[in-house]
Design a protein around this motif. Structure first.
Motif, PDB file in Angstrom:
ATOM      1  N   ILE A   1      -4.826   3.318   7.957  1.00 17.94           N
ATOM      2  CA  ILE A   1      -5.920   2.780   7.427  1.00 17.94           C
ATOM      3  C   ILE A   1      -7.227   3.361   6.482  1.00 17.94           C
ATOM      4  CG2 ILE A   1      -6.498   3.074   9.847  1.00 17.94           C
ATOM      5  CD1 ILE A   1      -7.963   0.558  10.016  1.00 17.94           C
ATOM      6  N   ASP A   2      -7.381   3.002   5.663  1.00 14.99           N
ATOM      7  CA  ASP A   2      -9.486   3.520   5.419  1.00 14.99           C
ATOM      8  C   ASP A   2      -9.942   4.407   6.116  1.00 14.99           C
ATOM      9  OD1 ASP A   2     -11.111   4.134   3.905  1.00 14.99           O
ATOM     10  OD2 ASP A   2     -10.344   2.589   1.748  1.00 14.99           O
ATOM     11  N   GLU A   3      -9.795   5.241   5.844  1.00 15.46           N
ATOM     12  CA  GLU A   3     -10.744   6.588   6.902  1.00 15.46           C
ATOM     13  C   GLU A   3     -12.530   5.822   6.959  1.00 15.46           C
ATOM     14  OE1 GLU A   3     -10.992  10.639   7.685  1.00 15.46           O
ATOM     15  OE2 GLU A   3     -12.838  10.497   5.780  1.00 15.46           O
TER      16      GLU A   3
ATOM     17  N   ARG B   1      -8.350   8.083  -2.056  1.00 11.76           N
ATOM     18  CA  ARG B   1      -8.787   7.678  -1.106  1.00 11.76           C
ATOM     19  C   ARG B   1      -8.646   8.046   0.188  1.00 11.76           C
ATOM     20  NH1 ARG B   1      -9.024   1.715  -1.635  1.00 11.76           N
ATOM     21  NH2 ARG B   1      -7.201   1.157   0.606  1.00 11.76           N
ATOM     22  N   ASP B   2      -9.215   8.530   1.710  1.00 10.42           N
ATOM     23  CA  ASP B   2      -9.279   9.106   2.381  1.00 10.42           C
ATOM     24  C   ASP B   2      -8.480   8.497   3.353  1.00 10.42           C
ATOM     25  OD1 ASP B   2      -9.618  12.300   1.314  1.00 10.42           O
ATOM     26  OD2 ASP B   2     -11.046  11.251   2.698  1.00 10.42           O
ATOM     27  N   PHE B   3      -7.600   8.403   4.117  1.00  8.05           N
ATOM     28  CA  PHE B   3      -6.756   7.458   5.297  1.00  8.05           C
ATOM     29  C   PHE B   3      -6.400   8.299   6.765  1.00  8.05           C
ATOM     30  CE2 PHE B   3      -5.824   5.550   1.248  1.00  8.05           C
ATOM     31  CZ  PHE B   3      -5.917   4.088   1.436  1.00  8.05           C
TER      32      PHE B   3
ATOM     33  N   VAL C   1       0.696  -1.386  -0.002  1.00  4.06           N
ATOM     34  CA  VAL C   1      -0.253   0.282  -0.668  1.00  4.06           C
ATOM     35  C   VAL C   1       0.919   1.062  -0.186  1.00  4.06           C
ATOM     36  CG1 VAL C   1      -1.842   0.762   1.424  1.00  4.06           C
ATOM     37  CG2 VAL C   1      -2.053  -0.972   1.391  1.00  4.06           C
TER      38      VAL C   1
ATOM     39  N   LEU D   1      -4.193   6.174  -4.103  1.00  6.17           N
ATOM     40  CA  LEU D   1      -5.340   5.525  -3.973  1.00  6.17           C
ATOM     41  C   LEU D   1      -6.515   6.525  -4.363  1.00  6.17           C
ATOM     42  CD1 LEU D   1      -3.601   3.755  -1.788  1.00  6.17           C
ATOM     43  CD2 LEU D   1      -4.135   3.055  -3.691  1.00  6.17           C
TER      44      LEU D   1
ATOM     45  N   ARG E   1     -13.168   2.422   6.880  1.00  6.77           N
ATOM     46  CA  ARG E   1     -12.713   1.253   7.987  1.00  6.77           C
ATOM     47  C   ARG E   1     -12.774   2.201   9.780  1.00  6.77           C
ATOM     48  NH1 ARG E   1      -8.599  -3.108   7.655  1.00  6.77           N
ATOM     49  NH2 ARG E   1     -10.096  -3.812   8.879  1.00  6.77           N
TER      50      ARG E   1
ATOM     51  N   ARG F   1      -5.184  12.805   9.387  1.00  2.00           N
ATOM     52  CA  ARG F   1      -5.449  12.513   8.533  1.00  2.00           C
ATOM     53  C   ARG F   1      -5.539  12.804   7.181  1.00  2.00           C
ATOM     54  NH1 ARG F   1     -12.152  14.702   9.534  1.00  2.00           N
ATOM     55  NH2 ARG F   1     -12.501  13.220   7.371  1.00  2.00           N
TER      56      ARG F   1
ATOM     57  N   ARG G   1      -5.119  12.560   1.985  1.00  2.00           N
ATOM     58  CA  ARG G   1      -5.725  11.796   1.628  1.00  2.00           C
ATOM     59  C   ARG G   1      -4.601  11.212   0.535  1.00  2.00           C
ATOM     60  NH1 ARG G   1      -9.747  10.728  -0.985  1.00  2.00           N
ATOM     61  NH2 ARG G   1     -10.316  11.163  -3.214  1.00  2.00           N
ATOM     62  N   SER G   2      -4.825   9.843   0.050  1.00  2.00           N
ATOM     63  CA  SER G   2      -3.327   9.566  -0.975  1.00  2.00           C
ATOM     64  C   SER G   2      -4.341   9.838  -2.596  1.00  2.00           C
ATOM     65  CB  SER G   2      -3.462   8.169  -1.161  1.00  2.00           C
ATOM     66  OG  SER G   2      -2.486   7.371  -1.734  1.00  2.00           O
TER      67      SER G   2
END
Length: 146
Positions: free
Chosen positions: A64-66, A44-46, A15, A42, A68, A36, A38-39
Protein backbone atom coordinates in the motif's frame (compact mmCIF):
# COMPACT_ATOMS: atom_id res chain seq x y z
CA UNK A 1 8.35 -21.85 -4.55
CA UNK A 2 10.54 -21.06 -7.48
CA UNK A 3 11.17 -17.88 -9.38
CA UNK A 4 9.08 -19.29 -12.24
CA UNK A 5 6.01 -19.10 -9.94
CA UNK A 6 6.81 -15.51 -8.88
CA UNK A 7 8.36 -13.73 -11.88
CA UNK A 8 10.45 -10.66 -11.26
CA UNK A 9 7.89 -8.39 -12.88
CA UNK A 10 4.86 -9.85 -11.06
CA UNK A 11 1.63 -7.90 -10.87
CA UNK A 12 -1.06 -7.94 -8.22
CA UNK A 13 -4.37 -6.32 -9.14
CA UNK A 14 -2.60 -4.34 -11.83
CA UNK A 15 0.04 -2.98 -9.41
CA UNK A 16 3.68 -3.92 -9.83
CA UNK A 17 4.98 -5.99 -6.89
CA UNK A 18 8.63 -5.04 -6.35
CA UNK A 19 11.29 -7.72 -6.36
CA UNK A 20 12.27 -6.85 -2.77
CA UNK A 21 8.83 -7.80 -1.43
CA UNK A 22 8.74 -10.99 -3.49
CA UNK A 23 12.24 -11.97 -2.34
CA UNK A 24 11.43 -11.19 1.32
CA UNK A 25 8.34 -13.39 1.04
CA UNK A 26 10.26 -16.26 -0.52
CA UNK A 27 13.37 -16.13 1.65
CA UNK A 28 11.95 -15.32 5.08
CA UNK A 29 11.86 -18.09 7.66
CA UNK A 30 8.90 -16.25 9.21
CA UNK A 31 5.31 -16.85 8.21
CA UNK A 32 4.66 -13.11 7.91
CA UNK A 33 6.54 -9.83 7.73
CA UNK A 34 6.50 -6.19 6.72
CA UNK A 35 8.95 -3.87 4.99
CA UNK A 36 9.25 -0.40 3.52
CA UNK A 37 10.24 -0.32 -0.12
CA UNK A 38 10.48 1.93 -3.12
CA UNK A 39 8.96 0.94 -6.43
CA UNK A 40 11.28 2.08 -9.22
CA UNK A 41 8.52 1.45 -11.74
CA UNK A 42 6.00 3.62 -9.88
CA UNK A 43 8.54 6.02 -8.30
CA UNK A 44 6.72 5.88 -4.95
CA UNK A 45 7.35 4.50 -1.48
CA UNK A 46 5.25 1.61 -0.24
CA UNK A 47 4.74 -0.51 2.83
CA UNK A 48 4.69 -4.17 1.90
CA UNK A 49 3.43 -7.07 3.94
CA UNK A 50 3.47 -10.77 3.27
CA UNK A 51 1.86 -13.84 4.74
CA UNK A 52 2.76 -17.43 3.95
CA UNK A 53 -0.59 -19.15 3.70
CA UNK A 54 0.82 -22.64 4.15
CA UNK A 55 -1.36 -24.26 1.51
CA UNK A 56 0.58 -25.56 -1.49
CA UNK A 57 3.43 -23.18 -0.64
CA UNK A 58 1.25 -20.16 -1.43
CA UNK A 59 2.00 -16.69 -0.11
CA UNK A 60 0.06 -13.47 -0.07
CA UNK A 61 1.92 -10.22 -0.63
CA UNK A 62 0.20 -6.87 -0.31
CA UNK A 63 1.54 -3.37 -0.63
CA UNK A 64 0.00 0.00 0.00
CA UNK A 65 1.20 3.50 -0.75
CA UNK A 66 3.16 4.76 2.25
CA UNK A 67 1.36 8.11 2.13
CA UNK A 68 -1.97 6.32 2.67
CA UNK A 69 -0.56 4.25 5.54
CA UNK A 70 0.66 7.27 7.49
CA UNK A 71 -2.07 9.74 6.48
CA UNK A 72 -4.50 8.80 9.29
CA UNK A 73 -1.88 8.83 12.09
CA UNK A 74 -0.69 12.24 10.88
CA UNK A 75 -4.26 13.55 10.93
CA UNK A 76 -4.82 12.13 14.42
CA UNK A 77 -1.58 13.71 15.63
CA UNK A 78 -2.54 17.11 14.20
CA UNK A 79 -6.03 16.92 15.69
CA UNK A 80 -4.49 16.01 19.05
CA UNK A 81 -2.19 19.02 18.85
CA UNK A 82 -5.10 21.32 17.97
CA UNK A 83 -7.19 19.86 20.79
CA UNK A 84 -4.27 20.31 23.19
CA UNK A 85 -3.93 23.97 22.22
CA UNK A 86 -7.68 24.47 22.63
CA UNK A 87 -7.66 22.89 26.10
CA UNK A 88 -4.58 24.88 27.07
CA UNK A 89 -6.25 28.11 25.89
CA UNK A 90 -9.40 27.35 27.89
CA UNK A 91 -7.30 26.52 30.95
CA UNK A 92 -5.47 29.83 30.57
CA UNK A 93 -8.76 31.74 30.34
CA UNK A 94 -10.09 30.00 33.45
CA UNK A 95 -6.80 30.61 35.29
CA UNK A 96 -6.94 34.33 34.51
CA UNK A 97 -10.59 34.49 35.59
CA UNK A 98 -9.84 32.58 38.80
CA UNK A 99 -6.80 34.72 39.60
CA UNK A 100 -8.82 37.87 39.01
CA UNK A 101 -11.65 36.66 41.26
CA UNK A 102 -9.10 35.96 44.01
CA UNK A 103 -7.15 39.21 43.59
CA UNK A 104 -10.03 41.73 43.55
CA UNK A 105 -11.20 41.16 47.14
CA UNK A 106 -7.62 41.19 48.43
CA UNK A 107 -6.81 44.39 46.54
CA UNK A 108 -9.98 45.99 47.92
CA UNK A 109 -8.88 45.06 51.44
CA UNK A 110 -5.36 46.41 50.81
CA UNK A 111 -6.79 49.76 49.60
CA UNK A 112 -9.01 50.00 52.67
CA UNK A 113 -6.06 49.20 54.96
CA UNK A 114 -3.94 51.89 53.27
CA UNK A 115 -6.77 54.41 53.77
CA UNK A 116 -7.01 53.54 57.48
CA UNK A 117 -3.21 53.85 57.65
CA UNK A 118 -3.55 57.44 56.38
CA UNK A 119 -6.04 58.16 59.15
CA UNK A 120 -9.29 57.73 57.18
CA UNK A 121 -11.15 55.65 59.76
CA UNK A 122 -14.55 55.89 58.04
CA UNK A 123 -13.41 53.68 55.13
CA UNK A 124 -14.83 50.17 54.94
CA UNK A 125 -13.70 47.29 52.71
CA UNK A 126 -16.35 45.85 50.42
CA UNK A 127 -17.27 42.23 51.23
CA UNK A 128 -17.03 40.38 47.89
CA UNK A 129 -16.67 36.67 48.70
CA UNK A 130 -18.03 33.90 50.89
CA UNK A 131 -14.75 32.45 52.09
CA UNK A 132 -11.80 33.27 54.35
CA UNK A 133 -11.32 36.62 52.62
CA UNK A 134 -14.87 37.53 53.68
CA UNK A 135 -14.02 36.70 57.31
CA UNK A 136 -10.84 38.78 57.06
CA UNK A 137 -12.72 41.69 55.46
CA UNK A 138 -15.44 41.64 58.13
CA UNK A 139 -12.78 41.54 60.87
CA UNK A 140 -11.01 44.49 59.26
CA UNK A 141 -14.24 46.48 59.04
CA UNK A 142 -14.98 45.69 62.74
CA UNK A 143 -11.48 46.85 63.65
CA UNK A 144 -11.86 50.08 61.64
CA UNK A 145 -15.12 50.90 63.52
CA UNK A 146 -13.03 50.55 66.70
Amino acid sequence: MGSDVHPEDAFFSGVHVPVELRDATLSSPLTNGQMRLRSAALKRDFVGSFFKVGVAGASLAVMIDEARVFDTPRKVALRSIYLGFAILSLALVFAVFFADSMAKPVLSLVEAAQSVGRGEFDVRAKVMTNDEIRTLTESFNDMAEG
